[in-house]
Design a protein around this motif. Structure first.
Motif, short mmCIF file in Angstrom:
data_model
loop_
_atom_site.label_atom_id
_atom_site.label_comp_id
_atom_site.label_asym_id
_atom_site.label_seq_id
_atom_site.Cartn_x
_atom_site.Cartn_y
_atom_site.Cartn_z
N SER A 79 11.23 8.31 -4.88
CA SER A 79 10.24 7.73 -5.78
C SER A 79 10.93 7.42 -7.11
N PRO A 80 10.50 6.38 -7.83
CA PRO A 80 11.18 6.00 -9.08
C PRO A 80 11.25 7.11 -10.11
N ASP A 81 10.28 8.04 -10.11
CA ASP A 81 10.33 9.14 -11.06
C ASP A 81 11.26 10.26 -10.62
N GLY A 82 11.83 10.14 -9.43
CA GLY A 82 12.77 11.13 -8.94
C GLY A 82 12.15 12.42 -8.45
N GLU A 83 10.84 12.48 -8.38
CA GLU A 83 10.17 13.73 -8.01
C GLU A 83 10.00 13.92 -6.51
N ARG A 128 6.19 3.42 -9.94
CA ARG A 128 6.91 4.25 -10.89
C ARG A 128 6.16 5.54 -11.21
N ASP A 129 4.84 5.56 -10.96
CA ASP A 129 4.09 6.79 -11.23
C ASP A 129 4.26 7.81 -10.11
N GLY A 130 4.94 7.45 -9.04
CA GLY A 130 5.20 8.39 -7.96
C GLY A 130 4.04 8.60 -7.03
N SER A 131 2.85 8.10 -7.39
CA SER A 131 1.68 8.35 -6.55
C SER A 131 1.10 7.06 -5.97
N THR A 132 1.64 5.91 -6.36
CA THR A 132 1.21 4.63 -5.81
C THR A 132 2.28 4.13 -4.85
N ALA A 133 1.83 3.63 -3.70
CA ALA A 133 2.79 3.14 -2.72
C ALA A 133 2.19 1.96 -1.97
N VAL A 134 3.07 1.08 -1.51
CA VAL A 134 2.71 -0.03 -0.64
C VAL A 134 3.41 0.22 0.69
N VAL A 135 2.63 0.37 1.75
CA VAL A 135 3.15 0.81 3.05
C VAL A 135 2.91 -0.28 4.08
N GLY A 136 3.99 -0.72 4.73
CA GLY A 136 3.88 -1.68 5.82
C GLY A 136 3.93 -0.99 7.16
N ARG A 137 3.10 -1.47 8.11
CA ARG A 137 3.01 -0.88 9.44
C ARG A 137 3.01 -2.00 10.49
N SER A 138 3.52 -1.66 11.67
CA SER A 138 3.49 -2.60 12.78
C SER A 138 3.13 -1.84 14.05
N THR A 144 1.05 -6.71 12.16
CA THR A 144 1.48 -6.10 10.89
C THR A 144 0.29 -5.91 9.96
N THR A 145 0.20 -4.72 9.38
CA THR A 145 -0.77 -4.46 8.32
C THR A 145 -0.02 -3.86 7.14
N ILE A 146 -0.52 -4.16 5.93
CA ILE A 146 0.06 -3.62 4.70
C ILE A 146 -1.06 -2.96 3.91
N HIS A 147 -0.75 -1.77 3.38
CA HIS A 147 -1.76 -0.94 2.72
C HIS A 147 -1.27 -0.49 1.36
N VAL A 148 -2.20 -0.40 0.42
CA VAL A 148 -1.92 0.16 -0.90
C VAL A 148 -2.57 1.53 -1.00
N VAL A 149 -1.80 2.50 -1.47
CA VAL A 149 -2.29 3.87 -1.63
C VAL A 149 -2.13 4.25 -3.09
N ARG A 150 -3.19 4.79 -3.68
CA ARG A 150 -3.15 5.19 -5.10
C ARG A 150 -3.55 6.65 -5.24
N GLY A 168 8.05 -6.51 0.68
CA GLY A 168 9.28 -6.91 0.02
C GLY A 168 9.58 -6.04 -1.19
N ASP A 169 8.67 -6.02 -2.16
CA ASP A 169 8.90 -5.21 -3.36
C ASP A 169 7.59 -5.08 -4.12
N LEU A 170 7.55 -4.09 -5.02
CA LEU A 170 6.46 -3.85 -5.95
C LEU A 170 7.02 -4.07 -7.36
N SER A 171 6.31 -4.85 -8.18
CA SER A 171 6.82 -5.15 -9.52
C SER A 171 6.93 -3.88 -10.35
N HIS A 172 7.72 -3.97 -11.42
CA HIS A 172 8.05 -2.82 -12.24
C HIS A 172 6.80 -2.15 -12.81
N ASP A 173 5.79 -2.96 -13.16
CA ASP A 173 4.56 -2.38 -13.72
C ASP A 173 3.48 -2.16 -12.66
N GLY A 174 3.81 -2.42 -11.39
CA GLY A 174 2.89 -2.13 -10.31
C GLY A 174 1.76 -3.12 -10.13
#
Length: 604
Positions: A79-83, A128-138, A144-150, A168-174
């Motif tokens: 995770s970007p925060d290293g935790e 970057r907050d360590g608790s938000t993620a974008v997850v791709g599944r097949s 293919t489905t893509i999900h956002v978790v907060r 592909g990627d999540l922007s720096h500010d999410g």
């Protein structure tokens, strides 16, 4: 039929040979590092005999094994925060599973996302907050489905399509998510869509429309600056991979026009002011720094050979994984010295490669040749065919070819049509005549090897894994008089059954390669399937297969083997409890021993 038990002649006793030392020597990957905690890193190592993930605190120097599974683990992300360490947990290499996570300093593994069932992975981006993620599944059922978790809440589905896609990627500010998709049905050439976390579309970029050429795009990463809407994108508009910058807010596209031959990729320097450019040309690679302000392109000094990965650190130094055919891989830094030097056995050097260019039916073919030092031909020769097919052999260290050289063989590796690194037309050439195109190029290089005096025409081995294993079985069937032995690891053997049993993303790729499904274009699948030619095979054949393989599933291999058995054809089969290859060092050594022994017995 012979079922191998892993105990070939001459396997025991005596001191450890160099080829075995190369497999046993500890190896490490290029360390990933946390964006907001750059002293925390994650890497892969085989130090304990199995490839696993390791956490590395650069301040204290502590290195901790983060995963410990019988069949190994290689897919992980910090995770970007290293935790947190996120890692993908499948079952014995079947690539079907869920994401788990654990604290960087150690602790219990817990499900990273509640509410998502097991699937094949289709990309992951962590906020970057360590608790938000974008997850791709097949999955076979959903595509293919893509999900956002907060914040540990329920996952929100923001994307769904039958064709293959990925995060592909999540922007720096999410606030922005880049998705690569193939909704147009061409799995070899992706289009891009940028959406908000609620799934609403911000921008689209699609190079597959409005022209006669099939052009692809790829996400290389958002600018690492809050509020910056620039996305670094790979494109093929000049017939090869190059980077450009796309501002997804304004739609402006900035062509960098680096004018380097071959394929070019890039990533951002941490402050967003420059790019670290990775350049691959004719089986070798190097690094450059591109400055946005001045447009200056400056070489980042690396030794001749292949840079398999590189990353720019916050202090401006670049860390990179380097090797050559003669020298084992090492993680270096432009600040000087070695970044990671695992203790223990050191891998012995091998011999350098020689470049050979051969005129083929589709253009000049590049081949890499290794042979024992001082040896003169004609030699027993292994044509080791790479997988992919969208991959290429390079001037990089490989323990397998080095083992054959140690045993007196020449090794020839062919970057056939379908290989990357020689332009889009070369990569895309194999469509519809799948397998047959590649073998035409291998055959042309074989003719050169024999006529030049390098190779003994009566002691030629065709070998490879994955797509290379497929080409091996197809080759010994369609070119039965050219090869004395065939060695196929995790191959496609019965293409129709393979299509129906393989993971969904590979079904999409096969539909692109063949122009449809086996039911829609049966003749194309038939002419490209090794099973079609199994009765023509003359050479002894050795096959190894992972029983949990989702890419080249076991049932279609069994179908091929049953036909060999019915003919009484000379062959051996080795099945092992893993997926598409093994992450266990002892298992890898065992398989190389079996191949060396099989070739020695049938070439004598």
């Amino acid at each position: 039929m012979t079922e191998s038990n892993g105990a070939p002649r001459g396997a025991g006793g005596g001191s450890m040979p160099d080829w075995e030392k190369r497999f046993r020597a500890p190896r490490v990957s290029l360390p990933d590092w946390a964006e907001d905690a750059p002293d925390r890193s994650l890497f892969v190592s085989n130090a304990t005999g199995t490839y696993e993930l390791y956490a590395w605190d650069r301040v204290t120097g502590e290195q901790r094994r983060a995963t410990d599974r019988p069949n190994g683990t290689t897919d992980g992300l910090l995770s970007p925060d290293g935790e947190w360490i996120w890692w993908f947990s499948d079952k014995d290499g079947d690539e079907f599973g869920v994401w788990l996570r654990q604290p960087f300093g150690g602790g219990e593994d817990v499900p990273a996302v509640d509410g998502l069932e097991a699937s094949y992975p289709a990309g992951l981006a962590i906020g970057r907050d360590g608790s938000t993620a974008v997850v791709g599944r097949s999955t076979d059922e959903d595509g293919t489905t893509i999900h956002v978790v907060r914040g540990g809440g329920a996952p929100q589905e923001i994307y769904r399509h039958r064709e293959s896609a990925g995060v592909g990627d999540l922007s720096h500010d999410g606030t922005l998510i880049a998705i690569e998709h193939t909704e147009h049905g061409d799995a070899m050439h992706a289009a891009l869509r940028v959406v908000r976390p609620d799934g609403t579309t911000v921008a689209e970029l699609d190079d597959t429309k409005g022209g006669s050429q099939e052009l692809g795009l790829e996400v290389l990463g958002f600018a690492p600056v809050d509020g910056d809407t620039r996305l670094l994108v790979g494109h093929q508009r000049r017939g090869r991979w190059e980077p450009m910058v796309w501002d997804v807010a304004s739609g402006e596209e900035t062509d960098l026009a680096l004018y380097l031959p071959g394929d070019v990729s890039a990533e951002w320097y941490p402050d967003g002011s420059a790019l670290l450019v990775a350049h691959s040309f004719e089986a070798r690679s190097d690094l450059w720094r591109y400055e946005f302000g001045s447009g200056a392109l400056t070489r980042v000094e690396t030794p001749p050979g292949t840079v398999s990965g590189a990353t720019a650190r916050p202090d401006g130094n670049v860390e990179y994984l380097w090797s050559s055919a003669a020298e084992p891989s090492v993680v270096r830094s432009t600040s000087g010295g070695v970044v990671l030097d695992p203790p223990g056995l050191k891998a012995p050097a091998s011999v350098p490669v020689e470049d050979v260019w051969v005129e083929g039916p589709g253009g000049r073919i590049h081949a890499l040749v290794q042979k024992p030092a001082g040896a003169t031909g004609p030699l027993p020769t292994v044509f080791e065919v790479h997988g992919g097919p969208t991959w290429h052999d390079s001037d990089s260290f490989a323990a397998g070819p080095a083992a054959w050289v140690d045993h007196g063989y020449a090794v020839v590796r062919v970057n056939y049509r379908g290989s990357t690194g020689y332009g889009r037309e070369w990569t895309d050439a194999l469509k519809h005549r799948v397998g047959l195109i590649e073998l035409e190029d291998v055959s042309a290089v074989r003719e050169w090897a024999v006529s030049s005096g390098l190779a003994d025409p009566d002691r030629l081995v065709l070998a490879g894994g994955s797509w290379g294993g497929y080409l091996t079985l197809l080759g010994v069937g369609t070119q039965p008089d050219l090869w004395a032995v065939g060695l196929a690891a995790v191959p496609v053997a019965d293409y129709v059954t393979a299509y129906h049993d393989e993971m969904e993303a590979l079904k999409a790729l096969d539909r692109t390669l063949f122009g449809g499904t086996p039911e829609e274009v049966p003749d194309r699948f038939t002419v490209s399937s090794p099973l079609t030619y199994v009765d023509e095979v003359k050479a002894p054949v050795y096959i190894s297969a992972g029983v949990n393989d989702p890419r080249c599933p076991i049932r279609q291999i069994d179908n091929y083997v049953d036909r060999l058995v019915a003919r009484g054809a000379t062959h051996e089969v080795y099945r092992y409890d893993a997926g598409h290859g093994s992450l266990v060092v002892e298992e890898r050594i065992k398989q190389v021993r079996l191949e060396l022994d099989f070739a020695a017995r049938h070439l004598s």
